[in-house]
Design an enzyme around this catalytic site. Structure first.
Site, PDB file in Angstrom:
ATOM      1  N   GLU A  38       0.814  -1.219   0.000  1.00 29.87           N
ATOM      2  CA  GLU A  38       0.000   0.000   0.000  1.00 29.87           C
ATOM      3  C   GLU A  38       0.844   1.265   0.000  1.00 29.87           C
ATOM      4  OE1 GLU A  38      -0.934  -2.745   1.500  1.00 29.87           O
ATOM      5  OE2 GLU A  38      -2.973  -3.057   0.800  1.00 29.87           O
ATOM      6  N   HIS A  52     -10.421  -6.633   8.510  1.00 33.03           N
ATOM      7  CA  HIS A  52     -11.086  -6.143   7.301  1.00 33.03           C
ATOM      8  C   HIS A  52     -12.378  -5.402   7.608  1.00 33.03           C
ATOM      9  CE1 HIS A  52      -8.840  -9.826   6.369  1.00 33.03           C
ATOM     10  NE2 HIS A  52      -8.562  -9.276   5.183  1.00 33.03           N
TER      11      HIS A  52
END
Lengths: 330, 412
Positions: free
Chosen positions: A64, A133
């Site tokens: 990321e 998540h």
């Protein structure tokens, strides 16, 4: 031009928004993990690779900080990147890029460099994806000057907020709630744009204000229905924009109802709901006829087990109870 | 150490102002002593203390204080002097000192501290009354003291709705309160006619709103009473003569012994009988307005005592020097319109009392005695009573008892 209302999902609205951006602006491209061949982990970008090719739909490594940084760099060089982060949990890896670069460069360069990047990320719980998540971290990003933080809660906002975000010369973060992707609604084709500066009243009421955003909006609307059955009239405000916060809309509502319940899927401590509470105390104290109440997630990592996950997230019954407790105490 | 509190001098009183202390710290007082003059919308009232002991500290003069505020602390006889509990004391505001305090000759160093008004229920963890910010602001605009209101909100918090309710019952018109509070008051000069009218309006509106009145009426042959009265007065100098009103008063008080269900208060959803018969006698004030101070234990006083009490009460009511107990004690009200009044009066109950008895003017009427029509002096008596506390049957018994009593005036 088609003027009949169209029914579509939130997911489809996001996809059409991206497609429209790619069609209308050659500087625009999408990058992120699995956005190409796989079609996006929530299938938002499905089919775009075939239509636009690998130059404009770029699969990235699982890194990321790397690909978000690349997106910021692309924006600095004049492109209009749409960067997708699978869930906002993973955006922590890119926080340095988002906060120390995207949010600050315009300021540090004296306005010489704009960073017109749009970062989309999935947020929230409710799909049994467990703690890594399922968290709602948009409140953290709303803390950072230099960013614009959006939370589309309706299909219409999902359809049109991206264009407004891309038109903004500064970094904009879009938080799409994972539960909302399957939500379906008719959208008015006559509406071709939405602003990204204002909150919206989604339901008018006079007894209590429900201040919310994202996937808590449908819960608040359901709670308002239930409350109406008890004779309690709830005003529902969809914040839509978490930064800069449209506090005027909140105060306007509370000034009419004098009671406020803030519903936020983030953890209560240090959340956006905490910020709104503080603003009300600072700027609208004398409108309050009852304590501000907050319905937030339990302060635990969101559990995997369905019942436990449900128990950890704000639910309609929690909202109803909080509102009822303010209007009919005792 | 016991607290001497701002008394509630009637259902319509919310705040009062001590305009004069008649005692100073160190003075011994006993129950019933008049210790202060408190200004209310009914005028300046002599307030009695109902504690025995030594006055310890006094609240400051000329401050609006809610009912229930601590006015003074009284140390029981023999108890050692102790410092007041710290939390209760508030440093007196600096500002122009009251000329009356100076006139009292008190040393500035022992100037009486003002006490914090202990708000009625509920108090937050900080000791401050729970009042929502919106309610506090609205109350300020209306000139109300929100700390003294009952709260219906979260945790007993006083809310906008509570303030609105209080404003509907408050004796002060909203747009008038701040100015009235700021204006220099004229002390002990009787009363403010406008405020008096507003107080009556508030109490009577509440009565008509809350109390389901029922009414009974009867005509009473007043011949025996007036004959007896004439005979009594004929032999006496003017200062010892009795008025017919005294007979009506005593007859009513006696009758209430038989029907105690009409002598008391309706509060918190239930009737509570009074322990004594303290008749509130309605007195019209010069310049308008009405008060109904108590004649204590009217059923046990002699006619001459009642006459003296009545004269004294009328005179003091009109000069604005009623005692606090006289305003708080009435257990029923009697209104007698006298010789210049109407023939009949249907009263409005003064809450939380449950009955009001009205006497009209005594008029000569055709009256059937032993099958013969005669001209007799007749007085109309009415009863307005609270239907939540009693029924017409009971009310009828009261009127019958009054009639019976008036037929034997020599026994009154």
């Amino acid at each position: 031009m088609n003027t009949t209302p169209m029914k579509m999902t939130y997911r489809e609205a996001c996809r059409q928004a991206i497609r429209e951006a790619l069609l209308s602006d050659p500087r625009c491209f999408v990058m992120g993990e699995d956005v190409g061949k796989y079609g996006g982990c929530y299938a938002v970008t499905k089919g775009l690779l075939e239509e636009f090719g690998p130059d404009r739909i770029r699969d990235t490594p699982l890194a990321e900080n790397g690909f978000v940084g690349a997106g910021i760099g692309a924006a600095l060089t004049g492109l209009r990147p749409i960067v997708e982060i699978m869930t906002c949990n993973f955006s922590m890896l890119a926080l340095d890029q988002i906060m120390n670069n995207a949010a600050t460069l315009s300021h540090m360069s004296g306005g010489q460099f704009a960073v017109p990047v749009v970062i989309r990320m999935a947020t929230g719980g409710g799909r049994q994806l467990a703690a890594q998540h399922s968290h709602s971290l948009e409140g953290w990003y709303a803390h950072i000057p230099g960013l614009k933080v959006l939370a589309p809660a309706t299909v219409e906002d999902a359809r049109h907020m991206l264009a407004a975000a891309l038109a903004d010369p500064n970094p904009v973060l879009l938080f799409e709630h994972v539960v909302l992707y399957n939500a379906e609604d008719e959208i008015d084709p006559a509406v071709t744009a939405v602003d990204i500066a204002h909150a919206r009243r989604r339901r008018a009421g006079s007894d209590v204000s429900l201040i919310t955003y994202g996937n808590s909006l449908p819960k608040c609307l359901a709670a308002a229905d239930a409350l109406a059955g008890e004779g309690i009239s709830a005003d529902v405000i969809d914040l839509r924009v978490l930064r800069p916060l449209d506090i005027a809309a909140v105060i306007e509502s509370v000034a009419r109802t004098h009671r406020c319940v803030i519903v936020d899927e983030g953890w209560k401590s240090g959340s956006i709901s905490a910020e709104i509470s503080a603003r009300l105390a600072e700027d609208a104290l004398h409108e309050l006829d009852a304590p501000v109440r907050r319905v937030c997630s339990r302060e635990v990592p969101v559990p995997y087990a369905a019942q436990m996950e449900e128990a950890s997230l704000p639910q309609v019954s929690d909202i109803v109870a909080a509102a009822r407790g303010l209007v009919n105490p005792g | 150490m016991a607290d001497f509190l701002m008394p509630s001098l009637g259902a319509d009183m919310e705040t009062g102002k001590v305009v004069q202390w008649l005692v100073k710290p160190g003075d011994r007082v006993k129950s019933g002593d008049v210790v202060a003059v408190v200004e209310t919308h009914k005028g300046a009232i002599d307030v009695e203390v109902f504690l025995d002991g030594v006055i310890d500290q006094l609240a400051a003069l000329d401050q609006d204080m809610p009912v229930g505020a601590v006015l003074a602390q009284v140390r029981p006889q023999g108890a050692p002097g102790a410092p007041a509990p710290a939390g209760r004391l508030v440093t007196q505001r600096p500002g122009p000192t009251s000329p009356r305090a100076d006139a009292g000759g008190r040393d500035a160093a022992v100037a009486p501290p003002a006490f914090a008004a202990p708000p009625p229920p509920p108090v937050g963890p900080t000791g401050r009354a729970r009042v929502s910010p919106a309610a506090r602001q609205r109350a300020r605009a209306l000139g109300l003291n929100p700390d003294a209101l009952p709260g219906s909100g979260v945790g007993g918090m006083v809310t906008l709705a509570d303030v609105a309710r209080a404003a509907a019952q408050a004796p002060f018109a909203p747009d008038q309160a701040p100015g009235a509070a700021a204006a220099p008051h004229t002390r002990a000069s009787g009363f403010d006619a406008v405020q008096m009218r507003q107080a009556i309006a508030a109490a009577m509106s509440r009565s008509k709103r809350e109390i389901p009145h029922y009414y009974l009426s009867d005509n009473i042959d007043f011949m025996a009473a007036s004959d007896w009265l004439e005979a009594w007065n004929r032999e006496r100098p003017p200062e010892q003569r009795l008025l017919g009103a005294v007979l009506l008063l005593k007859a009513t008080a006696r009758a209430l012994r038989e029907v105690p269900q009409l002598n008391g208060f309706y509060e918190n959803g239930a009737f509570r009988a009074a322990t004594g018969i303290h008749v509130g006698w309605a007195i019209a004030l010069r310049g308008g307005g009405l008060v109904a101070p108590a004649i204590h234990d009217a059923d046990r006083a002699s006619l001459t005592e009642l006459m003296a009490a009545l004269s004294d009460l009328v005179q003091r009511a009109r000069s604005g020097r009623l005692r606090s107990s006289e305003l708080t004690d009435p257990t029923i009200t009697v209104t007698s319109l006298g010789e210049r009044g109407a023939q009949s009066v249907l009263g409005v109950i003064y809450p939380p009392q449950v009955a009001i008895v009205g006497f009209g003017r005594v008029v000569p009427c055709p009256w059937v005695v032993d099958g013969q029509v005669q001209v007799r002096p007749v007085v109309n008596v009415t009863l307005a009573a609270d239907h939540r506390a009693s029924d017409g049957h009971l009310g009828g018994r009261l009127l019958a008892a009054i009639e019976r009593a008036l037929q034997s005036p020599q026994d009154l």
